[in-house]
Write an enzyme that holds these catalytic residues in place. Structure first.
Site: not given
Ligand code: ZN
Length: 403
Positions: A79, A174
């Site tokens: 991400d 994350e």
């Protein structure tokens, strides 16, 4: 090729979303996760698999493995950050950077300048990848993904160089602190691991903050201001009193390095009620406890003054400093140091003033320091990456796996 791979990954929008309760938080992250599985299959890693939580796992056994062979884990996240869009990224390659201002976007007048980002001057002569000034680049952490995939490709081409078993995990979310929330540490199977999610490759990290948060709730007493004498307790005034009892120098804007802080990140209040929200950080757990103690003490002081329990403090621990664990078993650091030494590269450890997924993994039982990717200025339009450093990190990781 490393650069093609990196550019392919950054063109896939994988922004996570902290408002979402879904797992992973956004479906679009899976577009990249699925591609990674496909690519691993194509490289011959047939056990690569995407699980129900959006984590990609894969395992490569060393050709001469026996029961004593350890397993090294590698992790990067798919991400990108919330601060800026990662959609329609248009990367630009700057060959042989001369130390000048780089035009990111002529018509919008956006430049990447060494006057603002002096570390650019340390990268003269290197090849860089920059944005077009309208999005982030996503080197955080697609540089990490590209590095790991290049490592895998080199190993599958020449498996004899692999002296340890290799476990891979590519995680979603994350950036919203949920990277390892649903992580299957047994399935990962690593003895110890590395996140490849840092900046300059000459720096690595194994220390992060110990973290807690505090909610301070104040119950005031609202009365018509005209007849308030000796009666009113203004919760907002008490909130200011409370904050003034904390150390004024222990705040993010006045601390660096190993200095901890109490950060007031939200305050809301009226006369009847007020609430203060803090995050509390320190690399030293004993000092973090002292900071927490100051919150309790400040509440006591005020409650004594008003002769009534008008302030309540609720403190919740979040993540811990992985250094406390890694110092007891520094094998992961020794392996990194040996590889840097073998390649004649300098290596300096710097503390992270934040958290890391590696800390989560360390407390789940797999010690996980962090290595650099050659990415700079993460989370914004000035983000860029050094191709030379990415390439060097492939070599460093291959060296770590071959000793
Ligand atoms: Zn990252």
């Amino acid at each position: 090729m490393l650069v093609d791979r990196f550019i392919k990954y950054v063109k896939i929008d994988t922004q996570s979303d902290e408002e979402s309760l879904a797992i992973p938080s956004t479906k679009k992250q899976l577009n990249l996760s699925r591609l990674l599985v496909e690519e691993l299959h194509h490289l011959g890693v047939s056990n690569a698999e995407l699980d129900d939580y959006g984590v990609v796992y894969a395992f490569i056994k060393a050709p001469n493995a026996d029961e004593k062979t350890i397993t090294i884990g590698l992790n990067a996240h798919v991400d990108t950050a919330l601060e800026m869009s990662g959609k329609d990224v248009k990367p630009q390659i700057i060959k042989n950077y001369a130390g000048n201002d780089i035009t990111l976007n002529e018509s919008l007048g956006i430049f990447l300048s060494p006057k603002e980002f002096p570390e650019l001057l340390t990268l003269k002569g290197q090849d860089l990848i920059v944005t077009d000034g309208t999005t982030l680049l996503g080197a955080d952490d697609k540089a990490g993904l590209a590095i790991i995939m290049e490592v895998v490709q080199a190993i599958m081409k020449n498996p004899d160089q692999l002296k340890v078993n290799l476990a891979l995990a590519f995680t979603p979310d994350e950036e919203i602190g949920r990277g390892v929330a649903n992580f299957d540490i047994k399935r990962f199977g690593a003895t110890y691991a590395y996140t490849i999610d840092g900046g300059d490759i000459n720096y690595a990290n194994y220390e992060n903050f110990n973290a807690a948060s505090a909610v301070v709730r104040i119950q005031g007493k609202a009365i018509h201001p005209g007849s308030a004498l000796g009666q009113m307790i203004n919760a907002s005034t008490v909130a200011i009193e409370f904050h003034a009892l904390l150390d004024p120098l222990m705040v993010p804007e006045k601390t660096s390095g190993y200095e901890g802080f109490n950060h007031l990140n939200n305050i809301e209040g009226g006369v009847e009620q007020a609430e203060l929200n803090y995050i509390i950080r320190n690399h030293d757990l004993a000092k973090l406890d002292q900071q927490k103690e100051q919150f309790i003490l400040a509440a006591k002081t005020i409650n004594n003054k008003y002769n009534k329990e008008i302030v309540k403090v609720e403190i919740v621990d979040s993540y811990r400093n992985m250094a406390d664990l890694i110092k007891k078993d520094p094998r992961s650091l020794k392996r990194m140091e040996a590889a840097y030494k073998k390649l004649g590269l300098p290596l300096t450890y710097i503390p992270i003033r934040g958290g890391t997924d590696g800390a989560g993994l360390s407390y789940q039982g797999v010690l996980t320091p962090n290595l650099g990717t050659g990415g700079y200025n993460a989370h914004g339009k000035y983000e860029f990456v050094s191709i030379n450093q990415m390439e060097k990190m492939v070599e460093i990781v291959l060296t770590m796996l071959s000793i």
